[in-house]
Write an enzyme that holds these catalytic residues in place. Sequence first.
Site, PDB file in Angstrom:
ATOM      1  N   LYS A 162       0.871  -1.179   0.000  1.00  0.00           N
ATOM      2  CA  LYS A 162       0.000   0.000   0.000  1.00  0.00           C
ATOM      3  C   LYS A 162       0.905   1.226   0.000  1.00  0.00           C
ATOM      4  O   LYS A 162       1.570   1.529   0.991  1.00  0.00           O
ATOM      5  CB  LYS A 162      -0.926   0.014   1.204  1.00  0.00           C
ATOM      6  CG  LYS A 162      -1.897   1.189   1.201  1.00  0.00           C
ATOM      7  CD  LYS A 162      -2.835   1.156   2.390  1.00  0.00           C
ATOM      8  CE  LYS A 162      -3.804   2.319   2.376  1.00  0.00           C
ATOM      9  NZ  LYS A 162      -4.706   2.317   3.554  1.00  0.00           N
ATOM     10  N   LYS A 167       1.098  10.146   5.703  1.00  0.00           N
ATOM     11  CA  LYS A 167       1.104   8.719   6.059  1.00  0.00           C
ATOM     12  C   LYS A 167       2.382   8.006   5.601  1.00  0.00           C
ATOM     13  O   LYS A 167       2.418   6.786   5.503  1.00  0.00           O
ATOM     14  CB  LYS A 167      -0.130   8.027   5.465  1.00  0.00           C
ATOM     15  CG  LYS A 167      -1.449   8.610   5.960  1.00  0.00           C
ATOM     16  CD  LYS A 167      -2.645   7.789   5.502  1.00  0.00           C
ATOM     17  CE  LYS A 167      -3.944   8.358   6.082  1.00  0.00           C
ATOM     18  NZ  LYS A 167      -5.131   7.512   5.755  1.00  0.00           N
ATOM     19  N   GLU A 200       7.873  -7.308   2.457  1.00  0.00           N
ATOM     20  CA  GLU A 200       6.529  -7.317   3.048  1.00  0.00           C
ATOM     21  C   GLU A 200       5.794  -8.616   2.722  1.00  0.00           C
ATOM     22  O   GLU A 200       5.110  -9.191   3.569  1.00  0.00           O
ATOM     23  CB  GLU A 200       5.719  -6.126   2.518  1.00  0.00           C
ATOM     24  CG  GLU A 200       6.178  -4.772   3.010  1.00  0.00           C
ATOM     25  CD  GLU A 200       5.611  -4.415   4.374  1.00  0.00           C
ATOM     26  OE1 GLU A 200       4.841  -5.216   4.923  1.00  0.00           O
ATOM     27  OE2 GLU A 200       5.947  -3.325   4.886  1.00  0.00           O
ATOM     28  N   LYS A 226      -1.858  -1.656  -3.883  1.00  0.00           N
ATOM     29  CA  LYS A 226      -2.708  -0.468  -3.935  1.00  0.00           C
ATOM     30  C   LYS A 226      -1.817   0.767  -4.000  1.00  0.00           C
ATOM     31  O   LYS A 226      -0.921   0.907  -3.159  1.00  0.00           O
ATOM     32  CB  LYS A 226      -3.589  -0.426  -2.679  1.00  0.00           C
ATOM     33  CG  LYS A 226      -4.515   0.768  -2.568  1.00  0.00           C
ATOM     34  CD  LYS A 226      -5.329   0.719  -1.271  1.00  0.00           C
ATOM     35  CE  LYS A 226      -6.275   1.899  -1.178  1.00  0.00           C
ATOM     36  NZ  LYS A 226      -7.076   1.877   0.072  1.00  0.00           N
ATOM     37  N   SER A 246      -9.585   5.278  -5.941  1.00  0.00           N
ATOM     38  CA  SER A 246     -10.516   6.352  -6.294  1.00  0.00           C
ATOM     39  C   SER A 246      -9.944   7.315  -7.320  1.00  0.00           C
ATOM     40  O   SER A 246     -10.645   7.762  -8.234  1.00  0.00           O
ATOM     41  CB  SER A 246     -10.923   7.115  -5.031  1.00  0.00           C
ATOM     42  OG  SER A 246      -9.775   7.665  -4.384  1.00  0.00           O
ATOM     43  N   TYR A 273     -14.133   0.495  -8.344  1.00  0.00           N
ATOM     44  CA  TYR A 273     -15.420   1.187  -8.315  1.00  0.00           C
ATOM     45  C   TYR A 273     -16.158   1.033  -9.642  1.00  0.00           C
ATOM     46  O   TYR A 273     -17.325   1.396  -9.739  1.00  0.00           O
ATOM     47  CB  TYR A 273     -15.205   2.665  -7.987  1.00  0.00           C
ATOM     48  CG  TYR A 273     -14.464   2.863  -6.678  1.00  0.00           C
ATOM     49  CD1 TYR A 273     -15.129   2.754  -5.456  1.00  0.00           C
ATOM     50  CD2 TYR A 273     -13.099   3.114  -6.655  1.00  0.00           C
ATOM     51  CE1 TYR A 273     -14.447   2.901  -4.262  1.00  0.00           C
ATOM     52  CE2 TYR A 273     -12.400   3.262  -5.454  1.00  0.00           C
ATOM     53  CZ  TYR A 273     -13.092   3.148  -4.264  1.00  0.00           C
ATOM     54  OH  TYR A 273     -12.412   3.280  -3.076  1.00  0.00           O
TER      55      TYR A 273
END
Length: 413
Positions: free
Chosen positions: A281, A303, A319, A334, A360, A399
């Site tokens: 991510k 972040k 990871e 992502k 998004s 989406y």
Amino acid sequence: MADTTNVYASIRPIIRNVRFINAGSSTKLSMRSQLVVRTSGEHEFKAKKSGKSIEECEAHVVAGNALDAPVPPKPEAQNPAIPIFPLQSRPRRNRRSRVLRKAFQQSQLSPSNLVYPLFIHEGEEDDPIGSMPGCYRLGWRHGLLEEVSKARDVGVNSILLFPKVSDALKTPAGHEAYNENGLVPRAIRLLKDKYPDLVIYTDVALDPYSSDGHDGICREDGVIMNDETVYQLCKQAVVLVRAGADVIGPSAMMDGRVGAIREALDDEGFQHVSIMSYTSKYASALYGPFQEALDTKLSFGDKKTYQMNPANYRETMAEAIANEAEGADMLLVKPALPYLDVIHRLRDNSSLPIAAYQVSGEYSMIKAAGFFRMIDQEKVMMESLMCLRRAGADVILTYFALQAGRCLCAEKR
């Protein structure tokens, strides 16, 4: 002779009354679906017929009077006559017709590959999201059930839930995340009562519930505390699974979260529940519309101390190795399209299913470019999803799931 023109149907969006907002100015448009019937196009296969009956054709073959092989076409007069190239290999042979192209297609896209992320809120009405045309904060009772029903009608039977939580319920430690009567657990129980075979993915992170907007618990000096956050995430995961969640998606990128959640679920007797680890991510600028949808603005900082640096890809393998050892059942990347190399690298190095999240910002860029007629929105949508499959994604969170499912169903007709 009867008219042999092929007719096929597809579902296309009609744009009206949805709002893009940018730097004080706005543009309105909206999305609704309309059945469009068309004739003769690149998606059709038009059979050629000789006009003879089956008996006549059979008699010709038995008598040895079958048609000769077609003669290669001669160059047109305006084209120069040149010697034929002495090529043994001509890859275009396998592309010369739609039937051959479909037969040799190496990647396939199906509605079963798609997971539909849905935003929910406590209200009764569906609330449009300005920066994500066609997406809504769905009322958790009626709007959610209706949207899931539409998705199931086109073969999309997996969803991912994200809650828009009232500011009054947000705290620095995100306590609402593990409220057994919270918005997401209630929605899960409702969905499972209506659609028992629906596969429900749930996000496990504190940002929708945190007054700071971060995925973890913030110390007074701004440091995001790892182990304390993981403790909260374990409680959140157990509550969601008790409500009926099928797949847990710990997206907070805290170290050790997968192993701790696996142990917490197993201790509660939920050994059958899967964990989709957000292995890669990235700290991406493509999450902006999502943050608007959930109203998770940061009170400070960014972040980057827990999400990955977009410049890195070897870090993904570290990871992945850790997540697999801790009990992950699938690995997620992502965002998706800008990170095809990362998806491919995971596919080549792991036997676990690979998931990709078309986020998004990716969705909104395609929608915006389509609205301004810079691209064919539907074709670019389908191409982007196929590219993710080609790179190695088994599951795609998008989406576009409902719209893509409709297109795939129309192709089968």
